[in-house]
Write a protein that holds these residues in place. Sequence first.
Motif, mmCIF file in Angstrom:
data_model
loop_
_atom_site.group_PDB
_atom_site.id
_atom_site.type_symbol
_atom_site.label_atom_id
_atom_site.label_comp_id
_atom_site.label_asym_id
_atom_site.label_seq_id
_atom_site.Cartn_x
_atom_site.Cartn_y
_atom_site.Cartn_z
ATOM 1 N N VAL A 1 -9.008 20.417 -23.573
ATOM 2 C CA VAL A 1 -9.971 20.136 -24.624
ATOM 3 C C VAL A 1 -11.391 20.477 -24.196
ATOM 4 O O VAL A 1 -12.234 20.826 -25.033
ATOM 5 N N TYR B 1 7.217 23.993 -30.599
ATOM 6 C CA TYR B 1 7.315 22.882 -31.546
ATOM 7 C C TYR B 1 8.724 22.758 -32.108
ATOM 8 O O TYR B 1 9.258 21.652 -32.244
ATOM 9 N N VAL C 1 -0.024 21.865 -23.676
ATOM 10 C CA VAL C 1 -1.445 21.545 -23.700
ATOM 11 C C VAL C 1 -1.670 20.046 -23.711
ATOM 12 O O VAL C 1 -2.546 19.513 -23.028
ATOM 13 N N GLY C 2 -0.883 19.337 -24.457
ATOM 14 C CA GLY C 2 -1.018 17.883 -24.498
ATOM 15 C C GLY C 2 -2.043 17.435 -25.516
ATOM 16 O O GLY C 2 -2.475 18.197 -26.390
ATOM 17 N N GLU C 3 -2.433 16.184 -25.385
ATOM 18 C CA GLU C 3 -3.298 15.566 -26.380
ATOM 19 C C GLU C 3 -4.673 16.228 -26.419
ATOM 20 O O GLU C 3 -5.293 16.472 -25.387
ATOM 21 N N ILE C 4 -5.103 16.524 -27.618
ATOM 22 C CA ILE C 4 -6.460 17.028 -27.869
ATOM 23 C C ILE C 4 -7.182 15.977 -28.699
ATOM 24 O O ILE C 4 -6.910 15.827 -29.897
ATOM 25 N N ARG D 1 -9.445 13.970 -31.110
ATOM 26 C CA ARG D 1 -10.134 14.401 -32.321
ATOM 27 C C ARG D 1 -11.601 13.967 -32.259
ATOM 28 O O ARG D 1 -11.930 12.859 -31.877
ATOM 29 N N PHE E 1 -4.450 18.760 -33.241
ATOM 30 C CA PHE E 1 -3.069 18.360 -32.967
ATOM 31 C C PHE E 1 -2.094 19.530 -33.084
ATOM 32 O O PHE E 1 -1.008 19.508 -32.502
ATOM 33 N N GLN F 1 -1.370 21.048 -29.692
ATOM 34 C CA GLN F 1 -0.861 20.189 -28.621
ATOM 35 C C GLN F 1 0.492 20.644 -28.086
ATOM 36 O O GLN F 1 0.726 20.580 -26.877
#
Length: 673
Positions: free
Chosen positions: A112, A248, A261-264, A266, A373, A376
């Motif tokens: 991020v 996905y 990538v994981g959590e981005i 907001r 998201f 992610q």
Amino acid sequence: MEPENESVPEDAGNQLMLRVERPVYDERFLRAKLLHRKEDNTTFCQRLADRFRCSSMRVKAAALSFLPILTWLPSYPVKQYLFSDVISGLSTGVVQLPQGLAYALLAAVPPVYGLYSSFYPVLLYTLFGTSRHVSIGTFAVISLMIGGVAVREAPEMLFVLPINGSNSSLVLNEEALNARRVQVAVVLTTMVGIIQVWLCANLPHRTSGARLYHSSCLTCCHLSAQVLTGSENTAILWAPLCNLWVSYGLLLSEKYNVDIVGEIPRGLRAPTVPDFSLVPNLIPDAFAVAIVGFSMTISLAKTFALKHGYSVDGNQELIALGLCNFVSSFFHSFAITSSMSRSLVQESTGGKTQIAGLLSSLIVLLVVLAIGFVFQPLPQTALAAIITVNLVGMFKQFRDIPSLWRTSKIELAIWLVSFKASVLLGLDYGLLASIAFAVITVIYRTQRPKSSILGHITNSGLYYGVDEYEEASEYEGIKIFHSNSSIYFANSDFYVKELKEKTGVNSEELQAARKAKRKQKEKENKQQNSPLQICAKYKDETENVTHEVVPSSNEEQGLRNGELEDKSSESTTEHAVFLEPLSSVHSIILDWTTASFIDSVGAKAIKQVMKEYALVDVRVVIAGCNRSVLAELDALQFFTEEISTDMVFPTVHDAVLHCQHFSSRPPAASDEV
């Protein structure tokens, strides 16, 4: 003396003709009759007051210089440029998203932060930058340099914790590790911004140091700048999207533990003050990142400016980059520069102004605020593929070697040194070493300038190298020496050496020959002046007196023959001996039309040469010297009674006519040895 008559060529036709009839000018005449300096009656206090006087015009000029957007935005042609800028901005923003995520991994920070670094700096560069086509943001080389520093200052071993107090089971505290590495990257970015702004304030726009610094950086990075082809750009655009849907749909992270990538988070994070306690350990790295970042940006900016016919300000680019890094670091961004691949996308898709970069940053902002998201599930292997694709263009630079070998071997040497130094020393010190090598090549070129003997082209008044052009011919007894460099401490010895070799007139050898000839003359005179040892005796029988007849002296013989001979010509130990010229060259003209400066060492070398040649009856004069070099000679007290301003001429032709007239005069007492 009037200029020599030159007939008009028969095939002149309707060409413009130049006819000038004037006296031969020398510097003494110019200063006394033709040129008079303007008098400056302002005092120091007045100049100081003028310097700091504030006016509306100065405020406006300062604002336009500091904020270049104010110079072009009011007159922005919406109908002609807006559509192209929108298409370009959207295309560049789509490329900037995956690259920001990928290069954050190279910087050893969560993905991020790559998005933050793709938004704030781009927005600021729109306000302060002068290039219309470079795409500011994350870049692989800078990210690698930051990642190396972050890993060094925050190694994983410091964040390994035991589970339940047992040393047999250890776990990595990734949250603390990432937070510490982000701190390192942010502080490093703050220092990079400060250094870049500081470099601008120490390198004024008009100094030679600034030009040397800018040109050295441009030379190195222009050789290493390789933009990607269209197929590679297509791969950058579509590969992450394909991998995103595959990851996905197949749940690669849940089922197969594929790194994604994981959590981005907001939204944008609130600004914070960096931890400046880390500064002492990061100073060398900050200088390296600052120089490399500016080098990449100014290289691409100059390239696009030349292609599209506008100019960029190197100092303003330093200010823009410095502000982008400094301000963005408070918003959790890491150091940025221009990207080669994105700049090509922005230019090839029709980008006209910095509006395209502004729109690309808004695309990134949209992802951060709303649809982060979506990215992610993107596998980190897809981000690695993006990095690899970008490196393909760099490897294609090996195709430049044959062309560099044919065109410029010095540029080829810079290329090879840059490549080897980057591999052996790392990206930061490698590029610094290559910049230093580029500076050395500049010094080498001035140390070993090209020189030649000039000859005149009939009926033209032009002078060119006799070894290069068949039409160029020399004047009898005159050598015109030309060197395509200034004269200073690094090349003064070489200049004098080339002067003696090219002209074929060596003052030391001529002095030695004159000394030998003088000794020979002295020996001959001694033999002529020695009394004869033969005498005749006869007896006068009438007076019984014996008379002795001895030869009369040379003086009496000369008088007896009606000749007046100076007694001083018989003794070389007390009087001068007149000798014939030892060299067919009576004048040497130093062509200084290409000399831009001279220092004290160079001035002393030239003065010594002129004195040495004067001892062997060879006159040395200077031609084509510009006013700034003349001012430097005045400051160095070059002109004296022996070397006066009448030995300096505004053109080579003036000097030639003077030397021709000088050689036709009868020898004066100053010609005696």
